[in-house]
Design a protein around this motif. Structure first.
Motif, PDB file in Angstrom:
ATOM      1  N   THR A  81      57.763  47.525  36.753  1.00 42.79           N
ATOM      2  CA  THR A  81      56.915  47.035  37.842  1.00 42.79           C
ATOM      3  C   THR A  81      57.759  46.376  38.920  1.00 42.79           C
ATOM      4  N   SER A 146      48.187  47.593  29.851  1.00 41.43           N
ATOM      5  CA  SER A 146      47.454  48.654  30.551  1.00 41.43           C
ATOM      6  C   SER A 146      48.413  49.736  31.013  1.00 41.43           C
ATOM      7  N   ASN A 148      48.077  51.591  33.427  1.00 42.95           N
ATOM      8  CA  ASN A 148      48.065  51.671  34.891  1.00 42.95           C
ATOM      9  C   ASN A 148      48.665  50.429  35.550  1.00 42.95           C
ATOM     10  N   VAL A 149      49.368  49.618  34.763  1.00 41.72           N
ATOM     11  CA  VAL A 149      49.783  48.312  35.281  1.00 41.72           C
ATOM     12  C   VAL A 149      50.717  48.421  36.481  1.00 41.72           C
ATOM     13  N   SER A 152      48.531  49.511  39.634  1.00 39.32           N
ATOM     14  CA  SER A 152      47.592  48.473  40.056  1.00 39.32           C
ATOM     15  C   SER A 152      48.323  47.269  40.633  1.00 39.32           C
ATOM     16  N   THR A 153      49.478  46.925  40.073  1.00 44.30           N
ATOM     17  CA  THR A 153      50.242  45.796  40.602  1.00 44.30           C
ATOM     18  C   THR A 153      50.757  46.089  42.005  1.00 44.30           C
ATOM     19  N   ALA A 155      49.374  48.077  44.176  1.00 42.85           N
ATOM     20  CA  ALA A 155      48.218  48.029  45.063  1.00 42.85           C
ATOM     21  C   ALA A 155      47.822  46.592  45.394  1.00 42.85           C
ATOM     22  N   LEU A 156      47.791  45.732  44.388  1.00 43.52           N
ATOM     23  CA  LEU A 156      47.416  44.335  44.611  1.00 43.52           C
ATOM     24  C   LEU A 156      48.468  43.595  45.433  1.00 43.52           C
ATOM     25  N   ASN A 164      44.358  54.067  43.163  1.00 40.36           N
ATOM     26  CA  ASN A 164      45.669  53.827  42.561  1.00 40.36           C
ATOM     27  C   ASN A 164      45.661  54.379  41.140  1.00 40.36           C
ATOM     28  N   LEU A 165      46.675  55.134  40.809  1.00 41.85           N
ATOM     29  CA  LEU A 165      46.730  55.762  39.498  1.00 41.85           C
ATOM     30  C   LEU A 165      48.160  55.963  39.042  1.00 41.85           C
TER      31      LEU A 165
END
Length: 313
Positions: A81, A146, A148-149, A152-153, A155-156, A164-165
């Protein structure tokens, strides 16, 4: 110069399809300790090493991501990430430090490619639950389980409000993610898609990677592509299908394979290879450049990248 990719767009009321040109409006490479890769790629492509060196420079490892992103918000973030966030940060041309978004951009999507991003956390949580029970799991670590972490991170962190995928399809994941991004653009679900490839190289990820008997060792790294259909004409390399057209160069299996010179970025390799191809074209190399990823087990995917018609060199 070959013609650009003209992909079918959203169907109009007349039943005809609007032509859509897929462009790489921006890109970045975040490959720690890859200085030698620039020299190798320059020698292979007969291209000046200065542009390649600049693109590959200053890629810090995950434990030093704060030098790019700032310290706030990185606690408990997975190495993959952190690398992905660094790659996006650089692709968007942001200066060092945390830059919270002013709002949510509802027309930018995120598609991330990677297979091993959170396996260390999943393994650690499984061991903890087995030994001590579910109450022993930290609420700060649990979200990293998750699949998708990473997406999603991203995106946030950057305020990206469209889809988001995460794509985890083995060695072809990088170009599979590009294909998913193209579908989002063609369907009108986004005006811009950030395609990110990221893999870690922690102990668990490395052991899983080695279990598949790969030709090259796993290396931690990331890359980001900014795909759009709305870039100004003549700007940004054009993405097209591998349809038998002759390519001047090939990056990936069967050509200059970064895995052999630097290390295997596995699920992120397709995104890394496309970003390297974009850098070559930007440095003045002739196109088109064939870009491939995959292996004998998962198959091989291939696309073509070419300089935009009329673009200056």
């Amino acid at each position: 110069m070959t013609s650009p990719l003209i992909a079918p767009g959203p169907t109009r009321s007349t039943g005809t399809a609007a032509p859509v040109t897929m462009r790489v409006a921006g890109w970045s490479l975040h490959l720690p300790e890859a200085d030698g890769l620039a020299a190798d790629l320059a020698a292979w492509s007969d291209t000046s090493a200065s542009r390649l060196t600049a693109t590959l420079a200053d890629a810090v490892p995950a434990d030093r991501a704060h030098q790019v992103l700032g310290r706030k918000g990185l606690l408990y973030k997975e190495p993959a990430t952190r690398l992905a966030l660094c790659a996006v940060h650089r692709a968007l041309g942001l200066p060092p430090g945390r830059h919270p978004p002013d709002g949510v951009d509802p027309r930018t999507a995120v598609v991330v490619a990677g297979n091993l991003g959170n396996v260390a956390t999943v393994a650690d949580l499984a061991r903890t639950v087995h030994a001590e029970g579910g109450r022993a799991v930290s609420p700060l670590a649990a979200p990293n389980a998750s699949s998708n972490v990473v997406a999603s991170t991203v995106a946030l962190w950057f305020g990206l409000g469209a889809a988001n995928l995460m794509v985890c399809s083995g060695a072809t994941a990088g170009l599979d993610a590009v294909r998913a991004a193209m579908l989002l653009l063609r369907a009108g679900r986004a005006d811009r898609v950030l395609v990110v490839g990221a893999e870690p190289a922690d102990e668990v990820a490395t052991e899983l990677h080695q279990a598949g008997r790969p030709a090259f060792p796993l290396r931690a790294g990331a890359a980001c592509l900014v795909l759009t259909t709305t870039a100004a004409p003549g700007t940004g390399p054009v993405l097209g299908p591998s349809d038998g057209r002759a390519a001047y160069r090939r990056i990936g299996p069967g050509g200059f394979d970064p895995a052999a010179y630097w290390g295997d970025c596995y699920g992120a390799a397709g995104v890394v290879n496309l970003a390297l191809a974009a850098t070559l074209l930007d440095a003045g190399a002739p196109g088109p450049v064939a870009v491939a990823c995959g292996d004998d087990t998962d198959g091989v995917r291939e696309l073509l990248l070419d300089a935009a018609p009329g673009a200056g060199r």
